[in-house]
Scaffold this active site. Structure first.
Site, short mmCIF file in Angstrom:
data_model
loop_
_atom_site.label_atom_id
_atom_site.label_comp_id
_atom_site.label_asym_id
_atom_site.label_seq_id
_atom_site.Cartn_x
_atom_site.Cartn_y
_atom_site.Cartn_z
N ASP A 223 0.86 -1.17 0.00
CA ASP A 223 0.00 0.00 0.00
C ASP A 223 0.91 1.23 0.00
O ASP A 223 2.10 1.13 0.28
CB ASP A 223 -0.89 -0.03 1.24
CG ASP A 223 -1.76 1.20 1.36
OD1 ASP A 223 -2.30 1.64 0.34
OD2 ASP A 223 -1.88 1.74 2.48
N LYS A 224 0.35 2.39 -0.33
CA LYS A 224 1.17 3.61 -0.34
C LYS A 224 0.94 4.45 0.90
O LYS A 224 1.82 4.60 1.74
CB LYS A 224 0.88 4.45 -1.59
CG LYS A 224 1.69 5.74 -1.65
CD LYS A 224 1.19 6.67 -2.73
CE LYS A 224 -0.09 7.37 -2.34
NZ LYS A 224 0.07 8.36 -1.24
N THR A 225 -0.27 4.99 1.04
CA THR A 225 -0.54 5.97 2.08
C THR A 225 -0.47 5.32 3.46
O THR A 225 -1.16 4.35 3.73
CB THR A 225 -1.93 6.60 1.87
OG1 THR A 225 -2.00 7.11 0.54
CG2 THR A 225 -2.15 7.72 2.86
N PHE B 161 -11.99 21.15 -6.53
CA PHE B 161 -11.16 20.09 -7.11
C PHE B 161 -11.90 18.75 -7.08
O PHE B 161 -12.53 18.40 -6.10
CB PHE B 161 -9.86 19.97 -6.32
CG PHE B 161 -8.93 18.91 -6.83
CD1 PHE B 161 -7.95 19.21 -7.76
CD2 PHE B 161 -9.03 17.59 -6.39
CE1 PHE B 161 -7.10 18.23 -8.24
CE2 PHE B 161 -8.18 16.61 -6.85
CZ PHE B 161 -7.22 16.93 -7.78
N ARG C 298 5.71 16.30 -5.41
CA ARG C 298 4.39 16.43 -6.02
C ARG C 298 4.23 17.86 -6.52
O ARG C 298 4.50 18.80 -5.77
CB ARG C 298 3.30 16.10 -5.00
CG ARG C 298 3.37 14.69 -4.49
CD ARG C 298 2.53 14.50 -3.24
NE ARG C 298 1.14 14.81 -3.44
CZ ARG C 298 0.14 14.02 -3.08
NH1 ARG C 298 0.40 12.85 -2.50
NH2 ARG C 298 -1.11 14.35 -3.26
N GLY D 288 -4.99 3.50 -3.74
CA GLY D 288 -6.27 4.07 -4.16
C GLY D 288 -6.12 5.48 -4.70
O GLY D 288 -7.08 6.07 -5.16
N ARG E 212 -5.69 3.81 -8.18
CA ARG E 212 -7.16 3.79 -8.18
C ARG E 212 -7.67 2.36 -8.00
O ARG E 212 -8.58 1.92 -8.70
CB ARG E 212 -7.72 4.40 -9.46
CG ARG E 212 -7.62 5.91 -9.51
CD ARG E 212 -8.50 6.54 -8.46
NE ARG E 212 -8.43 7.99 -8.49
CZ ARG E 212 -8.87 8.76 -7.51
NH1 ARG E 212 -9.36 8.21 -6.42
NH2 ARG E 212 -8.80 10.05 -7.59
N ASN F 237 -8.52 -0.96 4.31
CA ASN F 237 -8.60 -1.24 2.88
C ASN F 237 -7.54 -2.25 2.44
O ASN F 237 -7.61 -2.78 1.33
CB ASN F 237 -8.44 0.05 2.08
CG ASN F 237 -7.10 0.73 2.35
OD1 ASN F 237 -6.70 0.89 3.49
ND2 ASN F 237 -6.42 1.14 1.31
#
Length: 1238
Positions: free
Chosen positions: A424-426, A616, A673, A755, A855, A901
C-alpha cells in the site's frame, strides 16, 4: 465553544460546485426498491421494534480470530490432522492397543498427544492475541441516544441497528451511518477515508435538508423515521435507499452515508443513525475470513512425508513377504515353537491372515522412519524464532514505543522466500505529511533545500564514486592523462552538485510543520527585490486565496492553523503564511488575507470577495476560484495538474512555460508532487454572462447537470496566464527509500497498490525510486472520455493491444540498462484480470522493473494474488492483483499495508504484514506480522527471513536424515532375525531417541544457527536469494540428506553386526547378546547424528555445545540409571552399561570407528564444496574468520559490491544510471582532449 459557534454559521456547502452539492428541488423521487437485495428496514430511534425476530440484525462486535470457544476443538484438530504424519500416528496409536503391536500403547499414544496438544496450545495462544485486539476495538466508546433527548456513552459492540449516535471530531465511525446533521448548519461534514480506500483527500458528506434541524441533543427526544435500503454488500462507493421521515420519503445516496472505520475530520460533531453493524458494514464485507496459511516448506514437507510413507509401505511389504515365506515353509519344521499350539498371526494354515497381521505390525514397527517429533520441534523452534523477532531492538520504534510482533509463527521461514512485495502507499510508504519545499515563479526556481530523495541519493552516489576511483583510473585515457576536478566546466559542476551533497544539508528538519522551504530570496520580504515582483505577488495570493480551508486563530500566538481537505492544501496555506500572506478569516462570501510586505512587520489586511468556487475533483484535476479584489477587479485563480493547466494557457500566457516545464521535470525527479498555478483577469460583462450560464447549470435538474457544470466551468478555465508551479514533498516514512533499495538489491520485486490517482502514485514512485528519470513508463489505460461508450470487447481489445505492444517493445529493447515501469489504473485492471487477458498482463508485469496499480479498490488488492476467482463489480478486483501474482507466478508474495482497505490483500498474500500506524488496527489484526515502520521490513526479510529459512530447511533435512539412519536399522535387524517382528532396541530407547537424545540439538540448530551475522546479511543483500531460489530445500539437497541417512544406517548396522557377530565380546570369551548389540548400535546412532549436526552448524554458542554434547552425555546417564533399576523394569538392560558394555574395549572402539565412518562423507563433501565450488556465505565466513574485512577493506568493499542483485529500481539503480551518464561525459571529454592539438 465560541469558535465552534462562529464556524457553525458558515454554510460550507456554498464552497462546493462538484463535491457534494445537489440542487434544491422537491422533484426528487424515491428509489424504486423492489426485488432481492433491497430487503433491509431500519427503524430509527425505535429500539423496541428491532427486538422482533424478523428484524434481527447482526451485532456490532467484530471478530478477526480463526477460532472461537465452540469451533476451536474441531478446527484445531482438523488443522493438526491435515498433516499426513499425524494421521499415520493416530492410526498407529489406535492399533497399538491390539496384540499385534510390537510396542506398548503408551509409547505410541503419549508422543502423539504431546505433539498435537502442544501445537494446539500454540494456536490458541496466537489466536488469543487477535481476540484481545478485537476486544480493544469492540470496547471503544461512542455517544448514543439513550432516550428523552439525552446521550450517553456505550461500547461499539453494544450499538444496534437504528440507534442514533453522536460522533465527535477525530473519532472513527462505529458502524455505517446515515448522516442526519452536523455542527455546520447546512449539514456538511468532512470524512477521512484513508483507512478504507487509501485516499488522503477529505471527502465531503452532506445530510438531507429535511434533517438539518436535528442539530442538538434535545432534538432527538421525539425523533423517529424509517429507512428502506439495500442489503449488506461490499461496494464502498454505492448506496441505494429511501428515508421515510415526517410523512415524506427522501431518496438516499452515498453522499449521506458515513462508513465504519472512516474518521470525522474538521467537524466538531455529527449525528447519525446506524444502518449496518459489525460484519454487515461495508468495510467488513470487504474483508475475508482469516485464512489458514501454510509455508512453502511445510507444504513440501508433506511430499517428503509421502515419499517416506512409500518407503515405509515398501519395506513393510518386503517384510511381510519374507514373514509369509518363513511362516509357510520353515515354521512347521521348528518344533521348539510348538506349531501344534500357535497363535493365529503365526499359523501357517492361515497364511493370509498371518501376512496381513504382520503387515500391520511392520507398519507400526518401522514408523520411526516418519519423524513424529518433527512437527512439535518445528512448532517450538518457530515460537522461539518469533520471540527473537519480537525482541529485536533494531525493529523497535522509539517514537511510538512499538516493537515488531510476529502474530503467527507458522510462516517464519516463508519470510526468507519472498519473491514479490505488494505494498500500500498511504501510511505505509508515506507519512501523509506534506512539506512545501520548492517552487518555480516567473521561470525562476526557488528553494535550495534538497528533498529526502535527493539527499539520500547524493550520499549513496558520493559513496559509490569513492569506490569507483580505481575503476576510473583503469580507463585508458585516465592512465595517460589525469583530469583535474578544478578544471571541470560549469555543466560538470552542476552534474557533480547533484552527486555530492552539501555538508550543511545534513538531515535538517523544518521547524514549521508543512514548510521545508529554504531560500532567502523569498523569505522576510526579500521577494520585493526580485525582478518579477508582480508575478511573485500573484503567486502568493493564489496560494492564500485558492482553497476551501477554514482558519482557526490561536489567540495566544495570534497565528492561524488550518483545517484543509488535503495535506497539500494545508502545506500551501502554511507556505503562504510564511511568505507573508496569511489566510486569516473566511466569511460566507469572502476571505481575508493579512499581507506582510517587508521584514519590518507592516501588515495590510485585504478582503477578497468569493464570487464562485470550482472545487477540485479527481476528474477535473484542478481547482479555481473567482474573486473580486478591493480594487473591484475580477480575477480567476487556478491551480491544478500541469498537464491540465498547460493545455488551457493563452498564447500570451506561455511566457514561462519552457522554464517551468524544465523545473517540473527536475521536481519530479526529486520525488516531489507538483501543481501549476495560473490566473485570468475578467471584465464585468464577460463574467456576468458566464455566471448566468453557471447558475443555470447549477440549478438544473436531470442526468445532464454534471456535464453542463463541467462544460460551463471549462469555458471559464481557458486563456489562462501561467504564474509558476509548486513542489511539495509527500514525506516518506523514515528509511523507506533505503529499505526499497536494499530489498531491490536482495532481488525482490515491489508492486505498489494504491487508491490514489495516477499522478500521485507516479510521484511517490519517483520518491521511492521505484521510478526514475530515463525509465520508460508503460501506462495501460482505457478511454476516459465519457462521451465514447465503447463495448466491453472493444475495451478489452484495446487493453490487449496495449499489453502486446508493450511486451514487444521490451523484447526489442537492446540497451541492457533500459528499465520499464508498468502503471495501470483500477478501471483498466478490471479488464486486465479477466481470463482472456490476465496471462498476457502478468507476463508484461513480470518483465517490468516496477509495477504501480493506482485507483485500486480493497478487493482488487487481494484478488491480484490469484487468477481463479472472477467478479464483476469494480471493488472485487483489488484482491485479484494479489492473487494473480501469487498463483500466476507460483512465487511467494508478501503484502504490506496499514489500513482496513488493505485487509483483503494482507489475508490473500502468502505473508501479510501490518503497519501498526495511526490508521486503526484492522490491518494489524488481519496480519501475520506487524511492524511499526515500513523500513523494518528490510530487517524482517533480509535478516530474520534469511535466518529462519535456512534454519528450518536445515532442521527438516537433518530430521529426515536421523530418522532414516535410525529407522532403517530396525528394518535390517528384522530381516536379519527372520522377519519375526522383533525390535533390536528397548522400548525406552525408541521413546527417548526423538524426545530427549536428539531433540535439543536440532532445536538449537533451528533457533540459534547463523550462517552470517545480521550486519553481514544487510551488507550482502544478495544472500537473501538463497531462499527464493530454494537452495537449501530443493530435492537435490533433500535426497542428499536422505542418502546420507541411508549410508549411515548401513554403516551402523552392518559394522556392528560384523564386529560383534562371530567373536568374543569380553575378555572371558562371552559373546554379545541382542541387548548388547542393540545398545551398542543405539550408542553409535546417538554419536553419529549428534556429531553430524555439530558439523552442520556454522555458529556455536555455549547453548549449542551444551545441547549437542549434553545429549550424548544424557544417553550414558540414562543407561546408568536405567540399568540400576530392578530387572522387572529394566529387563534385558539391567546393568547394561556398568557391567556389560563399559568394561569391553570393543564397545568404545566400535563407537569411535562407526562415528568417524558415518560423518566422513559429509565432511569430505563440504570440504570439496568450500574449496572448489563455494557458496556465497562460505566466502563471507572465511573472510570474517581470517578478519580480512578489517585487514583488507578494499577487498571487503569489492565483495560487498558484488553481493547485490542487479536491479533497475531503488537508489542503487538511480545512482548507477547517473554514474554511467557521468562516465560517458568524462570519456567524451577525454576523447576530445586527445583529439585536440596539444
Amino acid at each position: 465553544m465560541a469558535r465552534g459557534r462562529i464556524r457553525a454559521k458558515l454554510r460550507r456547502s456554498h464552497l462546493y460546485t462538484f463535491g457534494c452539492l445537489k440542487p434544491t428541488t422537491t422533484e426528487e423521487v424515491p428509489h424504486p426498491l423492489q426485488g432481492p437485495g433491497y430487503s433491509r428496514t431500519v427503524y430509527c430511534n425505535q429500539p423496541l421494534l428491532h427486538d422482533k425476530k424478523s428484524l434481527f440484525y447482526c451485532k456490532n462486535d467484530i471478530s478477526t480470530t480463526k477460532y472461537n470457544v465452540i469451533t476451536f476443538l474441531p478446527k484445531a484438530l482438523f488443522e493438526q490432522f491435515r498433516r499426513v504424519a499425524n494421521i499415520y500416528f493416530l492410526l498407529a496409536a489406535c492399533l497399538s492397543a491390539s496384540p499385534i503391536s510390537p510396542f506398548s500403547s503408551l509409547s505410541m499414544i503419549a508422543p502423539l498427544a504431546f505433539v498435537v496438544g502442544l501445537s494446539m496450545a500454540k494456536e490458541a495462544l496466537e489466536d488469543s492475541r487477535r481476540f484481545l485486539q478485537d476486544v480493544k476495538v469492540n470496547r471503544r466508546k461512542v455517544s448514543f441516544h439513550k432516550g428523552d433527548g439525552e446521550f450517553g456513552l456505550r461500547s461499539w459492540q453494544n450499538i444496534m441497528v437504528g440507534d442514533v449516535v453522536k460522533v465527535e471530531k477525530d473519532q472513527f465511525f462505529p458502524a455505517d451511518l446515515l448522516l442526519l446533521a452536523s455542527s455546520y448548519e447546512d449539514g456538511i461534514c468532512y470524512v477521512e477515508t484513508m483507512n478504507l480506500d487509501g485516499e488522503t483527500n477529505l471527502k465531503v458528506k452532506r445530510s438531507l435538508e429535511a434533517t438539518l434541524s436535528l442539530d442538538n441533543d434535545g432534538a432527538f427526544k421525539d425523533f423517529s423515521g424509517t429507512i428502506y435500503c439495500e442489503d449488506p454488500n461490499p461496494s464502498l462507493y454505492t448506496f441505494i435507499g429511501n428515508f421515510e421521515y415526517e410523512q415524506q420519503v427522501y431518496p438516499l445516496d452515498p453522499s449521506q452515508i458515513l462508513l465504519r472505520d472512516s474518521k470525522l475530520r474538521n467537524t466538531d460533531h455529527v449525528y447519525g443513525v446506524v444502518i449496518f453493524t459489525g460484519h454487515d458494514s461495508k468495510v467488513m464485507q470487504n474483508s475475508t475470513k482469516s485464512p489458514s496459511k501454510r509455508s512453502t516448506i511445510e507444504k513440501k514437507m508433506d511430499y517428503i512425508i509421502y515419499t517416506l510413507f512409500t518407503v515405509l509401505i515398501l519395506i513393510s511389504f518386503i517384510s511381510s513377504i519374507g514373514f509369509v515365506t518363513k511362516t509357510k515353509y520353515e515354521t512347521p519344521k521348528w518344533w521348539y515353537l510348538r506349531p501344534d499350539n500357535i497363535e493365529y498371526q503365526y499359523d501357517p494354515g492361515k497364511i493370509g491372515l498371518a501376512g496381513m497381521s504382520h503387515l500391520i505390525t511392520a507398519l507400526i514397527l518401522y514408523g520411526y522412519l516418519i519423524p513424529i517429533s518433527l512437527y512439535v520441534s518445528i512448532e517450538v523452534v518457530k515460537v522461539l524464532q518469533a520471540t527473537f523477532i519480537n525482541q529485536d531492538i533494531q525493529m523497535y520504534d522509539d517514537e511510538t514505543g512499538t516493537p515488531a510482533d510476529a502474530r503467527t509463527s507458522n510462516l517464519n521461514e516463508e519470510l526468507g522466500q519472498v519473491d514479490t512485495i505488494l505494498s500500500d502507499k498511504t501510511g505505509t510508504l508515506t507519512c501523509n505529511q506534506m512539506d512545501f519545499l520548492k517552487c518555480s515563479i516567473a521561470g525562476t526556481a526557488y528553494g535550495v533545500r534538497s528533498s529526502e530523495v535527493e539527499v539520500a541519493a547524493a550520499k549513496q552516489m558520493a559513496s559509490d564514486l569513492e569506490e569507483q576511483d580505481e575503476e576510473f583510473s583503469s580507463f585508458p585515457m585516465c592512465k595517460e592523462r589525469k583530469v583535474s576536478w578544478e578544471n571541470t566546466t560549469v555543466d560538470e559542476e552542476i552534474e557533480l552538485g547533484t552527486v555530492v551533497p552539501s555538508k550543511n544539508d545534513e538531515d535538517q528538519r523544518p521547524a514549521i510543520k508543512g514548510f521545508g522551504f529554504e531560500d532567502d530570496r523569498l523569505m522576510n520580504g526579500n521577494w520585493l527585490k526580485e525582478p518579477d515582483t508582480n508575478v511573485l505577488l500573484l503567486f502568493f495570493r493564489i496560494l492564500a486565496v485558492c482553497h476551501t480551508a477554514i482558519p482557526e486563530l490561536n489567540e495566544e500566538t495570534d497565528s492561524c492553523t488550518y483545517e484543509a481537505e488535503s495535506p497539500d492544501e494545508g502545506a500551501f496555506l502554511v507556505a503562504a503564511r510564511e511568505f507573508g500572506f496569511e489566510f486569516y478569516r473566511r466569511t460566507q462570501s469572502s476571505v481575508i488575507i493579512r499581507e506582510r510586505f517587508s521584514a519590518s512587520g507592516q501588515v495590510v489586511q485585504r478582503e477578497y470577495k468569493i464570487l464562485n468556487l470550482l472545487d477540485f475533483t479527481s476528474k477535473r484535476k484542478r481547482m479555481s476560484v473567482i474573486v473580486r479584489d478591493e480594487d473591484g477587479s475580477i480575477i480567476l485563480f487556478c491551480k491544478g495538474a500541469d498537464s491540465i493547466i498547460f493545455d488551457r494557457l493563452s498564447k500570451n500566457g506561455k511566457m514561462y512555460l519552457e522554464a517551468t516545464t524544465r523545473h517540473l521535470n527536475e521536481y519530479g525527479e526529486a520525488g516531489l508532487r507538483t501543481l501549476a498555478l495560473a490566473y485570468r483577469k475578467l471584465d464585468e460583462q464577460e463574467y456576468f454572462d458566464w455566471n448566468n450560464k453557471f447558475q443555470k447549470a447549477k440549478t438544473a435538474v436531470g442526468p445532464d447537470r454534471d456535464a453542463m457544470l463541467e462544460h460551463v466551468s471549462d469555458i471559464m478555465e481557458r486563456e489562462l496566464i501561467l504564474v509558476g508551479a509548486t513542489a511539495v514533498e509527500d514525506k516518506l516514512q523514515k528509511g523507506v527509500p533505503q529499505c526499497i533499495d536494499k530489498l531491490a538489491q536482495a532481488g525482490l520485486k515491489l508492486w505498489v497498490l494504491t487508491g490514489d490517482k495516477m499522478e500521485t502514485a507516479i510521484n511517490i514512485g519517483f520518491a521511492c525510486s521505484l521510478l526514475r528519470q530515463g525509465m520508460k513508463q508503460i501506462c495501460i489505460t482505457t478511454n476516459s472520455d465519457p462521451a465514447i461508450n465503447d463495448g466491453k470487447e472493444v475495451i478489452k481489445g484495446s487493453i490487449l493491444n496495449q499489453i502486446t505492444n508493450a511486451t514487444q517493445l521490451i523484447k526489442l529493447e537492446k540497451d541492457p540498462h533500459a528499465a520499464f515501469a508498468l502503471i495501470i489504473d483500477g478501471k483498466t485492471l478490471t479488464y486486465a484480470l479477466e481470463d482472456d487477458v490476465k496471462h498476457q498482463f502478468l507476463g508484461l508485469a513480470v518483465d517490468c522493473a516496477s509495477v504501480i496499480c493506482c485507483r485500486v479498490s480493497p478487493k482488487q488488492k487481494a484478488l491480484c494474488m490469484s487468477i481463479y476467482k472472477m467478479c464483476t463489480a469494480l471493488l472485487l478486483y483489488w484482491n485479484r492483483v494479489t492473487r494473480l501474482v501469487k498463483e500466476g507466478t507460483g512465487k511467494t508474495t508478501l503484502a504490506i499495508g496499514d489500513g482496513a482497505n488493505d485487509v483483503g490483500m494482507i489475508q490473500e498474500a502468502d505473508i501479510g504484514v501490518g503497519i501498526s500506524g495511526v490508521e486503526g488496527m484492522q490491518a494489524v489484526m488481519a496480519s501475520d506480522f506487524a511492524i511499526a515502520q515500513f523500513r523494518f521490513l528490510e530487517r524482517l526479510l533480509v535478516v530474520h527471513g534469511h535466518w529462519c529459512y535456512k534454519r528450518i530447511a536445515q532442521m527438516i533435512c537433518y530430521f529426515f536424515y536421523k530418522n532414516i539412519a535410525f529407522g532403517l536399522t530396525i528394518f535390517y535387524f528384522e530381516a536379519f532375525a527372520g522377519f519375526s517382528g522383533q525390535s533390536v532396541y528397548d522400548d525406552w530407547y525408541m521413546i527417548l531417541f526423538n524426545v530427549v537424545l536428539t531433540s535439543l540439538p536440532v532445536i538449537s540448530l533451528g533457533v540459534f544457527e547463523q550462517d552470517v551475522p545480521s550486519e553481514v546479511c544487510l551488507q550482502f543483500p544478495a544472500l537473501y536469494q538463497q531462499g527464493p531460489k530454494n537452495l537449501f530445500f530443493d530435492w537435490y539437497r533433500i535426497l542428499g540428506w536422505m542418502g546420507n541417512g541411508l549410508y549411515s544406517s548401513l554403516i551402523i548396522f552392518f559394522l556392528v553386526v560384523i564386529i560383534f557377530y562371530d567373536q568374543a565380546f569380553r575378555a572371558n570369551g562371552q559373546i554379545a547378546d541382542m541387548a548388547a548389540v542393540g545398545t551398542t548400535m543405539f550408542t553409535c546412532i546417538v554419536w553419529a547424528v549428534n556429531c553430524q549436526i555439530a558439523l552442520t552448524m556454522s555458529h556455536f554458542t555455549w547453548i549449542q555445545h551444551l545441547f549437542v554434547w549434553g545429549s550424548i552425555t544424557a544417553w550414558y546417564l540414562f543407561l546408568m540409571l536405567y540399568g540400576v533399576l530392578p530387572p522387572r523394569y529394566s529387563k534385558t538392560a539391567y546393568q547394561i552399561l556398568v557391567e556389560v558394555l563399559a568394561p569391553a574395549p570393543i564397545y568404545w572402539t566400535t563407537t569411535l570407528l562407526i562415528t568417524i565412518t558415518c560423518v566422513l562423507p559429509y565432511l569430505a563433501h563440504i570440504s570439496f564444496q568450500r574449496c572448489f565450488n563455494p557458496m556465497d556465505h562460505h566466502i563471507i565466513q572465511e573472510i570474517k574468520y581470517y578478519k580480512k574485512d578489517i585487514e583488507d577493506q578494499h577487498m571487503w568493499t569489492r565483495e560487498r559490491s558484488k553481493a547485490r542483485q542487479e536491479t533497475k529500481i531503488g537508489f542503487t539503480a538511480r545512482v548507477e544510471a547517473k554514474i554511467r551518464h557521468f562516465k560517458g561525459k568524462l570519456q567524451k571529454k577525454q576523447s576530445l582532449g586527445v583529439l585536440s592539438p596539444s
